[in-house]
Design a protein around this motif. Structure first.
Motif, PDB file in Angstrom:
ATOM      1  N   LEU A 134      -1.276   5.063  20.161  1.00 51.77           N
ATOM      2  CA  LEU A 134      -0.924   4.859  18.756  1.00 51.77           C
ATOM      3  C   LEU A 134       0.580   4.633  18.619  1.00 51.77           C
ATOM      4  O   LEU A 134       1.023   3.927  17.702  1.00 51.77           O
ATOM      5  N   THR A 156       2.150  14.424  18.614  1.00 50.00           N
ATOM      6  CA  THR A 156       2.816  13.181  19.024  1.00 50.00           C
ATOM      7  C   THR A 156       2.447  12.816  20.447  1.00 50.00           C
ATOM      8  O   THR A 156       2.268  11.635  20.776  1.00 50.00           O
ATOM      9  N   TRP A 162      -0.156   2.391  13.999  1.00 52.68           N
ATOM     10  CA  TRP A 162      -0.399   3.673  13.362  1.00 52.68           C
ATOM     11  C   TRP A 162       0.689   4.007  12.337  1.00 52.68           C
ATOM     12  O   TRP A 162       0.428   4.622  11.299  1.00 52.68           O
ATOM     13  N   ASP A 202      -0.779  11.156  20.254  1.00 47.83           N
ATOM     14  CA  ASP A 202      -0.609   9.788  19.727  1.00 47.83           C
ATOM     15  C   ASP A 202      -0.115   8.840  20.821  1.00 47.83           C
ATOM     16  O   ASP A 202      -0.563   7.685  20.913  1.00 47.83           O
TER      17      ASP A 202
END
Length: 567
Positions: A400, A392, A125, A395
């Protein structure tokens, strides 16, 4: 020149060794055939000028032996047939070589694009967050085409070099000292023109840099065009784009004009060389008229080939930056491959657990030994200030990014031990910006997956509260939503994105600030829709709006670098 020629040809040979071998052999045969055909002009001229009598030159003796071996005499007809035959061999072998090169070049273009697309689908990512979209689209579009053109021009250069070497060998055979003098004169001319090749190379580099910058800037500006127009801020952005276009125009102008400078300079050098050569050969040394004529033809052909070689080299020099840029983009994307090596199939029936997770982004610690648990069912709302790490956390949850310390558990299995694709296939994700493809409603939901049926589509639309307005569209599922979904309202776009997230029947539905910016009535409708199926799956709603707490089964706040459930 050799260094510039080496890179694309090395790639060609490395990727397609058999094709490269066939091309080299075909080009050699083509060059030899043309050279032999031209050499046969000497006996032809003597037959015409001397009533069939041949002198005892080395070339005539060679042809006499050759024709005798075939049981033929050197006559006007036989010599003409010989010349035509070898020129035909030259044309056929050259066509064969360049067909292979053209076919391979088109395959190389597709190969560059496929490799880049595949690498992008598997890249980490971080690659997408660091690389401007314009750079990627440039590499996928024009630069891949220019890169393959380098292969074609490289092979064309090789063909011209082969032909020039053969012509020079014949010229040396006829008169080595005349050929050597011509080479010295030509070398001096090439030295004088050297700076123009450098200008072409620099113009090519400038064109590549300015083109990717221009495309990147235009793509970025187009994404925010609505607020730009609404605020009347387009004037200076227009000036900014115009600066990029002007820089690109200067580079392109150099690329167009430099070949004409070289062509006209070559014209002058060609006339000077022939004039000086004819003066000495005729006026000073009284050379044989037939050999003189053949030398003149050879030198004219050499100069023509040199001219073609220079043009090919200019194009190659201007497009080499594209070749390097494309190969570097592909290599960079491939080296950024995700490093998940888990093999276990993801099973999500109980909970997601963060166990002493630490993660830093740009030297800022967002999570430090964070431990919390999110159950596999219910509406879970996570709130926190901007920059606290809400996105975050999502993610990390999607794989990611990887935790620097600690581990994330799906049920009781560490995410690192799980096949990350099997985990992501159980996730439905709705981002804050509901941007759609410039395509149909159907393709925006299925993302071109042929395994998704119309029944699945209808169910997803119904669950997302989008079925009614989609059926009211002129072409229903096959209606085009416009650029970024511009034909739909904000709430309608959000529901299409919601249907996309629901169509694969996920076990975890993530909404990352997906309701922010929507009207309160629309937001409430989406929350009530989420409540309806939150008993079946885990719904994770990321928001900064704490007033939504009343709808949550569990409400979490992100603070002190961890997640805490509040009552």
């Amino acid at each position: 020149m050799i260094k510039d020629l080496y890179q694309p040809l090395y790639y060609f040979v490395k990727q397609y060794p058999l094709m490269a071998f066939i091309v080299v052999i075909a080009l050699l045969v083509s060059g030899l055939a043309e050279g032999i055909g031209l050499m046969a002009l000497l006996p032809l001229l003597q037959i015409v000028l001397n009533d069939g009598a041949l002198n005892d030159s080395k070339i005539n003796l060679f042809f006499q032996d050759f024709f005798a071996a075939l049981g033929l005499e050197i006559t006007l007809v036989n010599t003409l047939i010989f010349i035509v035959g070898f020129i035909c061999i030259k044309a056929i072998t050259k066509l064969m070589a360049m067909y292979i090169v053209s076919d391979t070049a088109s395959e190389i273009t597709a190969n560059f694009r496929n490799r880049l697309a595949e690498a992008l689908m598997k890249a980490r990512w971080r690659y997408f967050t660091e690389k401007p979209a314009g750079y990627i689209s440039t590499a996928m579009n024009n630069e891949s085409l220019y890169a393959s053109n380098c292969i074609i021009k490289g092979c064309s250069l090789l063909a011209e070099i082969f032909q020039i070497c053969i012509y020079l060998s014949l010229a040396f055979y006829i008169s080595w000292w005349v050929t050597l003098a011509a080479l010295l004169f030509g070398g001096l001319g090439a030295l004088l023109l050297r700076q123009f090749f450098r200008i072409a190379r620099e113009a090519g580099e400038a064109q590549t840099e300015n083109q990717k910058a221009l495309i990147g800037n235009v793509l970025d500006i187009f994404r925010i065009m609505k607020p730009i127009r609404a605020m009347g801020r387009e004037t200076y952005l227009g000036f900014f784009i115009n600066e990029k276009i002007t820089a690109l125009k200067k580079a392109y102008r150099s690329l167009l004009f430099v070949p004409y400078i070289i062509e006209q300079s070559n014209e002058i050098l060609r006339v000077l060389l022939l004039s000086v050569g004819l003066f000495f050969l005729i006026g000073v040394w009284n050379s044989n008229i037939e050999e003189l004529f053949l030398l003149a033809i050879l030198f004219i052909r050499i100069l023509q080939r040199v001219n073609l070689l220079q043009k090919s080299y200019i194009i190659l020099s201007s497009q080499l930056p594209s070749f390097f840029y494309t190969t570097q983009m592909v290599d960079a994307a491939e080296t950024m491959h995700e490093q998940w090596n888990g093999k276990k199939k993801a099973v999500f029936n109980e909970a997601i657990t963060f166990d002493k997770v630490t993660y830093r982004h740009d030297k800022k610690t967002l999570f430090e030994k964070a431990s919390f648990q999110i159950p596999a069912h219910g509406l879970n709302i996570i709130s926190g200030p901007s920059g606290a790490g809400k996105s975050t956390m999502v993610d990390l949850l999607c794989g990611l990014y990887a935790a620097e310390e600690g581990q994330i558990l799906i049920d009781h299995t560490a995410l690192g031990a799980i096949d990350v694709l099997s985990w992501r296939n159980q996730i439905g994700y709705v981002p804050q910006d509901a941007i759609l493809l410039h395509d149909t409603v159907r393709n925006n939901i299925t993302l071109f997956d042929p395994n998704i049926s119309d029944a699945d589509l209808m169910e997803a639309l119904k669950r997302a509260g989008a079925l009614e307005f989609v059926e009211a569209l002129k072409d229903g599922l096959d209606s085009n939503v416009g650029e970024g979904g511009s034909q739909l309202s904000g709430g309608q776009r959000q529901r299409i994105v919601m249907a996309r997230a629901l169509v694969k029947k996920p076990k975890l539905l993530i909404l990352d600030e997906a309701t922010s910016g929507l009207e309160e009535k629309v937001e409430d409708a989406i929350i009530h829709m989420l409540k309806e199926f939150s008993d079946e799956i885990c719904v994770l709603l990321i928001t900064h709006n704490k007033s939504l707490k009343k709808h949550a089964d569990r409400f979490y706040e992100l603070s002190d670098k961890t997640l805490k459930e509040t009552v």
